[in-house]
Design a protein around this motif. Structure first.
Motif, mmCIF file in Angstrom:
data_model
loop_
_atom_site.group_PDB
_atom_site.id
_atom_site.type_symbol
_atom_site.label_atom_id
_atom_site.label_comp_id
_atom_site.label_asym_id
_atom_site.label_seq_id
_atom_site.Cartn_x
_atom_site.Cartn_y
_atom_site.Cartn_z
ATOM 1 N N ILE A 180 0.688 -1.194 0.105
ATOM 2 C CA ILE A 180 0.044 0.177 -0.013
ATOM 3 C C ILE A 180 0.855 1.336 -0.002
ATOM 4 O O ILE A 180 0.493 2.154 -0.803
ATOM 5 N N LEU A 181 1.935 1.254 0.938
ATOM 6 C CA LEU A 181 2.969 2.492 0.773
ATOM 7 C C LEU A 181 3.363 2.572 -0.475
ATOM 8 O O LEU A 181 3.793 3.796 -0.804
ATOM 9 N N LEU A 182 4.034 1.524 -1.061
ATOM 10 C CA LEU A 182 4.515 1.506 -2.204
ATOM 11 C C LEU A 182 3.628 2.321 -3.392
ATOM 12 O O LEU A 182 4.336 3.099 -4.029
ATOM 13 N N SER A 183 2.387 1.844 -3.471
ATOM 14 C CA SER A 183 1.559 2.654 -4.322
ATOM 15 C C SER A 183 1.549 4.016 -3.913
ATOM 16 O O SER A 183 1.384 4.996 -4.993
ATOM 17 N N SER A 218 -1.109 7.561 2.362
ATOM 18 C CA SER A 218 -1.094 6.322 2.401
ATOM 19 C C SER A 218 -0.894 5.660 4.015
ATOM 20 O O SER A 218 -1.449 4.729 4.462
ATOM 21 N N LEU A 219 -0.046 6.367 4.565
ATOM 22 C CA LEU A 219 0.279 5.908 6.069
ATOM 23 C C LEU A 219 -0.902 5.808 6.861
ATOM 24 O O LEU A 219 -1.184 5.200 7.622
ATOM 25 N N PHE A 220 -1.742 6.986 6.500
ATOM 26 C CA PHE A 220 -3.025 7.043 7.296
ATOM 27 C C PHE A 220 -3.689 5.833 7.160
ATOM 28 O O PHE A 220 -4.354 5.429 8.206
ATOM 29 N N PHE B 266 -2.976 -8.868 -7.681
ATOM 30 C CA PHE B 266 -3.055 -8.856 -6.167
ATOM 31 C C PHE B 266 -2.576 -7.369 -5.771
ATOM 32 O O PHE B 266 -3.187 -6.656 -5.094
ATOM 33 N N ILE B 267 -1.441 -6.951 -6.269
ATOM 34 C CA ILE B 267 -0.856 -5.504 -6.096
ATOM 35 C C ILE B 267 -1.892 -4.763 -6.417
ATOM 36 O O ILE B 267 -2.113 -3.596 -5.775
ATOM 37 N N GLU B 268 -2.367 -4.461 -7.595
ATOM 38 C CA GLU B 268 -3.310 -3.828 -8.009
ATOM 39 C C GLU B 268 -4.591 -3.415 -7.234
ATOM 40 O O GLU B 268 -4.851 -2.591 -6.946
ATOM 41 N N GLY B 269 -5.025 -4.893 -6.708
ATOM 42 C CA GLY B 269 -6.100 -4.551 -5.861
ATOM 43 C C GLY B 269 -5.784 -4.147 -4.619
ATOM 44 O O GLY B 269 -6.535 -3.164 -3.982
ATOM 45 N N ILE B 270 -4.798 -4.440 -3.993
ATOM 46 C CA ILE B 270 -4.441 -3.577 -2.748
ATOM 47 C C ILE B 270 -4.307 -2.106 -3.014
ATOM 48 O O ILE B 270 -4.416 -1.386 -1.984
ATOM 49 N N ALA B 271 -3.500 -1.913 -3.980
ATOM 50 C CA ALA B 271 -3.307 -0.454 -4.263
ATOM 51 C C ALA B 271 -4.638 0.208 -4.336
ATOM 52 O O ALA B 271 -4.695 1.038 -3.868
ATOM 53 N N ASN B 273 -7.547 -0.549 -3.065
ATOM 54 C CA ASN B 273 -8.032 -0.438 -1.646
ATOM 55 C C ASN B 273 -7.322 0.597 -1.116
ATOM 56 O O ASN B 273 -8.033 1.342 -0.206
ATOM 57 N N GLY B 274 -6.091 0.880 -1.012
ATOM 58 C CA GLY B 274 -5.381 2.030 -0.445
ATOM 59 C C GLY B 274 -5.836 3.310 -0.887
ATOM 60 O O GLY B 274 -5.928 4.220 -0.090
#
Lengths: 300, 277
Positions: A180-183, A218-220, B266-271, B273-274
């Motif tokens: 998540i942080l990477l994105s 993202s951190l939040f 997977f990675i796209e889905g999680i991204a 979500n973020g």
């Protein structure tokens, strides 16, 4: 062009299909989630063995919980667990995300390796770590021994048991948080860095003055989700401590306690009250985080 | 030092850090794999050996003989596939309606659905148990499959994705007199493969790994899923770690293989979500 002349008929038709399409999900969620949520609130105010009809007992459950040593212990453990797990996991995840964000070869392979703990069945994770922690035959104490470091009796030592579970949780969650942080990192415009390097800013300056502030959305998200998940920890405790362990009290968490009171001892009203308290705690903490986000979260 | 040389040095440093971390991350797996091939005596050796003294491949067939592993596997597979198929169909239908159709009360219903996301699963666990008992669903496939088909999270995820799709194709289809279902089926679904795969992966992961729900809702041997099967296995063979590890490897492997194939989604889905935060 019949439809143009008759818009009301068309919109009725559209609404009818609209309702029809959402009907299965809405009905299912109502039966399996909304009704039980409301029922849970009601059951919190009853004494109930799960079989005969619930007996309304006002706030007895809550009064009893306040004096229940096992429950307060489980709250305290869950709190300690969360306070230890969340910052550790997020700190490692930030470092990992920054490393993975470099233009380097083998990125896909690294991402896969770091993500494997996330997707593994918690039961398998719990068992292999239990074996790694084993004081006689475990790999961890063997390595510590060769390094002449102290070899704690991890899961069977009151002082270490909860921390042992924290380590496993951190290990399983780093990969998820890092993705998540990477994105988030990849969404930071390169122009910020170009401007900073023109000014001759160093690596650390760039990290603390550009990367970290722009990563805060993202951190939040990661912080909120980690708190919610940590407060609901169950699987690892269940599998690593077993149900018989005499040390269970030092790792007893709220959800474990709910499971035990509700489904082992069939004090379902009492367990519902605990679930309700847990819900309120999570709600309040999430609301706090929402409220304070404007102090530190910067949206680009 | 020239700038390219310092770049190279920093890249090497990054690799060293990442490799060191990766070793820590996969060490437990290697240990699980290695233990699964050891003999019982070998696994208790002090100091522990990284590799088995002899490779005992028969540990795996022994697991299959000792517990009804094939049944747990079949149960878990059936549950996972049905829940995933059901969620993809029902959530996408509802998501299409929320994203594209107009009807009174839409926003209120949508908000009520989002509220479901905020209730922790433990809160609904006890009343759910009673509802399942009243329906006579305890200890059946119904309880393991049907509640898991309805997902507020899945509907929300797909609705967010559908909102981003361009409207012109849909308008053209409407003028051609396409039914709403055909617009959903022939336009929305084909354009949303990545979102659908992401949801599928989340559902597969959740169903495959689930522990607390089947633990509470089922009791008979026939209804056991993998995670429960393995946890009871631990009780029966409290010291036979090689067999335990062989079971854990077999339970985990399909998901890891699936992940390696679908990791982009997977990675796209999680991204995704973020981003919604």
């Amino acid at each position: 062009m019949k439809q143009r002349r008759n818009p009301s008929k068309l919109s009725i038709r559209e609404a009818a299909w609209g309702y029809l399409f959402i009907l299965p999900v809405v009905l299912g969620l109502a039966i399996f989630y909304m009704v039980p949520s409301a029922a849970s609130l009601f059951l919190s105010f009853t004494a109930w063995d799960g079989m005969s009809s619930p007996v309304f007992n006002g706030i007895d459950n809550f009064a009893q919980l306040a004096a229940d040593g096992k429950f307060t212990r489980s709250l305290l453990n869950t709190l300690l667990y969360t306070i230890a797990t969340v910052p550790l996991s997020i700190a490692f995840a930030v470092i990992l995300a920054v490393l993975l964000n470099q233009k380097i070869k083998g990125m896909v392979l690294y991402r896969t390796l770091y993500f494997i703990p996330v997707i593994t069945m918690p039961i398998a994770v719990g068992m292999v770590w239990k074996w790694l922690y084993n004081s006689e035959f475990g790999l961890i104490n063997f390595v510590l021994g060769t390094l002449h470091l102290p070899q704690p009796n991890w899961l069977f030592d009151e002082k270490f048991a909860l921390f042992s579970i924290v380590i496993v949780s951190v290990w399983t969650s780093i990969g998820y948080n890092a993705v998540i942080l990477l994105s988030g990192l990849q969404g930071i415009s390169a122009s910020y860095y170009e401007a900073a390097s023109l000014d001759g800013a160093g690596t650390l300056y760039r990290f603390f003055r550009i990367t970290l502030p722009l990563l805060t959305p993202s951190l939040f998200f990661v912080l909120v989700m980690s708190f919610i998940n940590s407060f609901q920890v169950f699987d690892l405790v269940f599998i690593m401590m077993g149900q018989q362990s005499s040390l269970l009290d030092s790792t007893r968490t709220v959800v474990y306690n709910i499971w035990e009171d509700g489904f082992k001892y069939f004090n379902m009203g009492y367990a519902s009250a605990q679930a309700f308290i847990l819900f309120i705690i999570i709600l309040v903490i999430t609301a706090f985080q929402m409220y304070f986000q404007k102090r530190w979260v910067h949206y680009q | 030092m020239t700038s390219s040389a310092s770049n190279k040095a920093s890249r090497i440093a990054v690799h060293i850090l990442l490799i060191a971390g990766a070793v820590l991350m996969i060490m437990p797996f290697l240990w699980m794999l290695s233990t699964s091939f050891k003999s019982f005596a070998d696994s208790m050796k002090v100091p522990p050996a990284l590799f088995p003294a002899e490779w005992h491949f028969e540990n795996y067939s022994k697991v299959l003989e000792t517990i009804d592993f094939a049944r747990y596997y079949g149960n878990t597979l059936l549950i996972t596939v049905s829940r995933t198929a059901g969620q993809l169909l029902l959530c996408s239908l509802a998501a299409y309606s929320f994203a594209s159709l107009k009807f009174p009360g839409k926003n209120i219903i949508f908000l009520a659905m989002l509220a479901v996301l905020m209730v922790p699963s433990q809160v609904v666990m006890i009343p759910s148990f009673v509802i399942m008992r009243e329906l006579d669903w305890l200890d059946t496939f119904y309880v393991l499959i049907i509640p898991g088909i309805f997902s507020a999270f899945g509907t929300f995820l797909l609705r967010q994705f559908f909102m981003t799709l361009p409207k012109d194709l849909e308008e053209a289809a409407k003028i051609d007199g396409c039914s709403y279902f055909r617009i959903y089926w022939n336009i929305y679904l084909p354009l949303s493969k990545s979102a659908l795969v992401s949801l599928a992966i989340f559902t597969i992961l959740a169903s495959w790994n689930e522990l607390l729900w089947p633990l509470i809702m089922t009791s008979s041997e026939d209804m056991r899923v993998l995670s429960i099967g393995i946890s009871t296995f631990q009780g029966q063979h409290s010291t036979d770690y090689p067999l335990l590890m062989a079971g854990a490897v077999m339970a985990t492997l399909p998901i890891i293989i699936l992940f390696i194939f679908l990791q982009r989604y997977f990675i796209e889905g999680i991204a995704m979500n973020g981003i919604k935060a």
